[in-house]
Design a protein around this motif. Structure first.
Motif, mmCIF file in Angstrom:
data_model
loop_
_atom_site.group_PDB
_atom_site.id
_atom_site.type_symbol
_atom_site.label_atom_id
_atom_site.label_comp_id
_atom_site.label_asym_id
_atom_site.label_seq_id
_atom_site.Cartn_x
_atom_site.Cartn_y
_atom_site.Cartn_z
ATOM 1 N N ARG A 163 3.171 -8.332 8.552
ATOM 2 C CA ARG A 163 4.108 -7.341 8.035
ATOM 3 C C ARG A 163 5.549 -7.706 8.390
ATOM 4 O O ARG A 163 6.465 -7.519 7.585
ATOM 5 C CB ARG A 163 3.738 -5.962 8.597
ATOM 6 C CG ARG A 163 4.215 -4.829 7.713
ATOM 7 C CD ARG A 163 3.388 -3.587 7.844
ATOM 8 N NE ARG A 163 3.527 -2.914 9.110
ATOM 9 C CZ ARG A 163 2.609 -2.922 10.062
ATOM 10 N NH1 ARG A 163 1.499 -3.601 9.896
ATOM 11 N NH2 ARG A 163 2.794 -2.267 11.177
ATOM 12 N N ALA A 190 3.662 -3.572 -1.056
ATOM 13 C CA ALA A 190 2.345 -2.939 -1.062
ATOM 14 C C ALA A 190 1.437 -3.549 0.005
ATOM 15 O O ALA A 190 0.719 -2.832 0.707
ATOM 16 C CB ALA A 190 1.701 -3.076 -2.443
ATOM 17 N N ILE A 191 1.469 -4.877 0.132
ATOM 18 C CA ILE A 191 0.654 -5.535 1.163
ATOM 19 C C ILE A 191 1.072 -5.059 2.547
ATOM 20 O O ILE A 191 0.228 -4.789 3.407
ATOM 21 C CB ILE A 191 0.800 -7.066 1.057
ATOM 22 C CG1 ILE A 191 0.154 -7.563 -0.236
ATOM 23 C CG2 ILE A 191 0.157 -7.751 2.269
ATOM 24 C CD1 ILE A 191 0.388 -9.027 -0.513
ATOM 25 N N MET A 230 2.447 -2.182 3.344
ATOM 26 C CA MET A 230 2.012 -0.806 3.528
ATOM 27 C C MET A 230 0.502 -0.730 3.790
ATOM 28 O O MET A 230 0.043 0.070 4.607
ATOM 29 C CB MET A 230 2.361 0.027 2.293
ATOM 30 C CG MET A 230 3.836 0.280 2.077
ATOM 31 S SD MET A 230 4.595 1.330 3.365
ATOM 32 C CE MET A 230 5.343 0.092 4.418
ATOM 33 N N ILE A 231 -0.265 -1.575 3.105
ATOM 34 C CA ILE A 231 -1.723 -1.566 3.292
ATOM 35 C C ILE A 231 -2.085 -2.050 4.695
ATOM 36 O O ILE A 231 -2.953 -1.479 5.367
ATOM 37 C CB ILE A 231 -2.406 -2.438 2.220
ATOM 38 C CG1 ILE A 231 -2.267 -1.769 0.858
ATOM 39 C CG2 ILE A 231 -3.879 -2.651 2.559
ATOM 40 C CD1 ILE A 231 -2.724 -2.629 -0.298
ATOM 41 N N THR A 232 -1.416 -3.116 5.156
ATOM 42 C CA THR A 232 -1.701 -3.610 6.510
ATOM 43 C C THR A 232 -1.332 -2.567 7.555
ATOM 44 O O THR A 232 -1.955 -2.503 8.620
ATOM 45 C CB THR A 232 -0.944 -4.911 6.795
ATOM 46 O OG1 THR A 232 0.474 -4.685 6.656
ATOM 47 C CG2 THR A 232 -1.365 -6.009 5.846
ATOM 48 N N ASP A 233 -0.330 -1.744 7.245
ATOM 49 C CA ASP A 233 0.058 -0.679 8.179
ATOM 50 C C ASP A 233 -1.074 0.326 8.362
ATOM 51 O O ASP A 233 -1.242 0.907 9.435
ATOM 52 C CB ASP A 233 1.321 0.018 7.658
ATOM 53 C CG ASP A 233 1.781 1.136 8.574
ATOM 54 O OD1 ASP A 233 1.593 1.004 9.806
ATOM 55 O OD2 ASP A 233 2.327 2.130 8.088
ATOM 56 N N LEU A 234 -1.871 0.525 7.312
ATOM 57 C CA LEU A 234 -2.985 1.466 7.391
ATOM 58 C C LEU A 234 -4.129 0.929 8.246
ATOM 59 O O LEU A 234 -4.869 1.696 8.857
ATOM 60 C CB LEU A 234 -3.508 1.779 5.982
ATOM 61 C CG LEU A 234 -2.548 2.485 5.021
ATOM 62 C CD1 LEU A 234 -3.193 2.627 3.651
ATOM 63 C CD2 LEU A 234 -2.148 3.854 5.557
ATOM 64 N N PHE A 235 -4.255 -0.402 8.289
ATOM 65 C CA PHE A 235 -5.427 -0.998 8.924
ATOM 66 C C PHE A 235 -5.203 -1.465 10.350
ATOM 67 O O PHE A 235 -6.134 -1.400 11.165
ATOM 68 C CB PHE A 235 -5.930 -2.177 8.081
ATOM 69 C CG PHE A 235 -6.654 -1.758 6.837
ATOM 70 C CD1 PHE A 235 -7.946 -1.273 6.894
ATOM 71 C CD2 PHE A 235 -6.028 -1.832 5.609
ATOM 72 C CE1 PHE A 235 -8.625 -0.874 5.757
ATOM 73 C CE2 PHE A 235 -6.690 -1.436 4.457
ATOM 74 C CZ PHE A 235 -7.982 -0.960 4.520
ATOM 75 N N LEU A 291 2.885 8.363 3.794
ATOM 76 C CA LEU A 291 2.232 8.016 2.537
ATOM 77 C C LEU A 291 3.148 8.298 1.346
ATOM 78 O O LEU A 291 3.279 7.463 0.438
ATOM 79 C CB LEU A 291 0.929 8.799 2.395
ATOM 80 C CG LEU A 291 0.169 8.614 1.079
ATOM 81 C CD1 LEU A 291 -0.253 7.162 0.905
ATOM 82 C CD2 LEU A 291 -1.049 9.537 1.025
#
Length: 225
Positions: A45, A75-76, A78-83, A162
């Motif tokens: 990130r 988007a990538i 933000m997605i890595t932030d979720l995981f 979100l």
């Protein structure tokens, strides 16, 4: 010597020292604890921040193709932030590096996106100021009251994150027509949530500080008595 002590001595070696290579193995474990999947996602990130800025501003910043690639990078991130946080907590991969780098990475990608959008004239500077001011202010507030306790993340805060991500992502894309109108309303909702949750964190910080001071005072009085 007891049997257990004999076994322990044999495990360490006849002279009671750890067997050869034990220190190397321990060092490898410590090193692996830093280079785990959660931290690697956080590092990704951080790397995506300059990549996003380069893509966002390429060819003057208004080319739909470059903006689409910038959106993909955002988007990538933000997605890595979720995981990464979920993986760290679930598999006991929490490290000091992750505690420091994770929030920095979160604010870096969001801040870069907001500043780029405002610099290109797509988003009013006051919106960027409100969102970034809130994020930096709450981070500072957490450090100021950390001696009294930790302010937990609320559902409203997660919804705010979100909504911000969706709104900023929509602004990064070169949208037109009704989608351009929709993104304005999504961003408006993000700004409202940003302000409301920010005020809620301030309220929690005040309550936490007062409670902490009262508990310390009571403990001091009890000790003196």
């Amino acid at each position: 010597m007891l049997v257990g002590e004999t076994d322990a001595a044999e495990d360490k070696g006849g002279d009671g020292r750890p067997p050869r290579g034990a220190k190397l193995a321990a060092a490898a474990v410590n090193q692996a604890s830093v280079w785990n999947i959660a931290n690697l996602l956080t590092m990704l990130r951080l790397v995506l921040v300059p990549a996003f800025v380069a893509l966002m501003l390429a060819d003057g910043g208004y080319d739909p193709a470059w903006r689409s690639l910038a959106w993909a990078a955002f988007a990538i991130a933000m997605i890595t932030d979720l995981f990464d946080g979920h993986l760290a907590r679930t598999y006991n991969l929490v490290t000091d590096f992750g505690k420091i780098a994770d929030p920095i990475a979160d604010k870096a990608i969001m801040g870069a996106a907001l500043i780029c959008l405002s610099a290109l004239g797509d988003l009013p500077w006051w919106v960027t100021g409100v969102i970034l001011g809130r994020e930096l202010g709450i981070t500072l507030l957490r450090f100021l009251v950390i001696r009294y306790g930790v302010i937990p993340a609320s559902r409203g805060g997660k919804l705010k994150t979100l909504t911000q991500g969706v709104a900023v992502g929509m602004y990064v894309l070169a949208l037109t027509g009704w989608l351009a109108t929709l993104r304005w309303w999504v961003m408006a909702a993000a700004v409202v949530l940003t302000v409301v949750t920010g005020l809620d964190y301030v309220k929690q910080a005040i309550v936490l500080r007062r409670r902490g001071i009262a508990e310390r005072k009571a403990a001091l009085e009890e000790k003196e008595a």
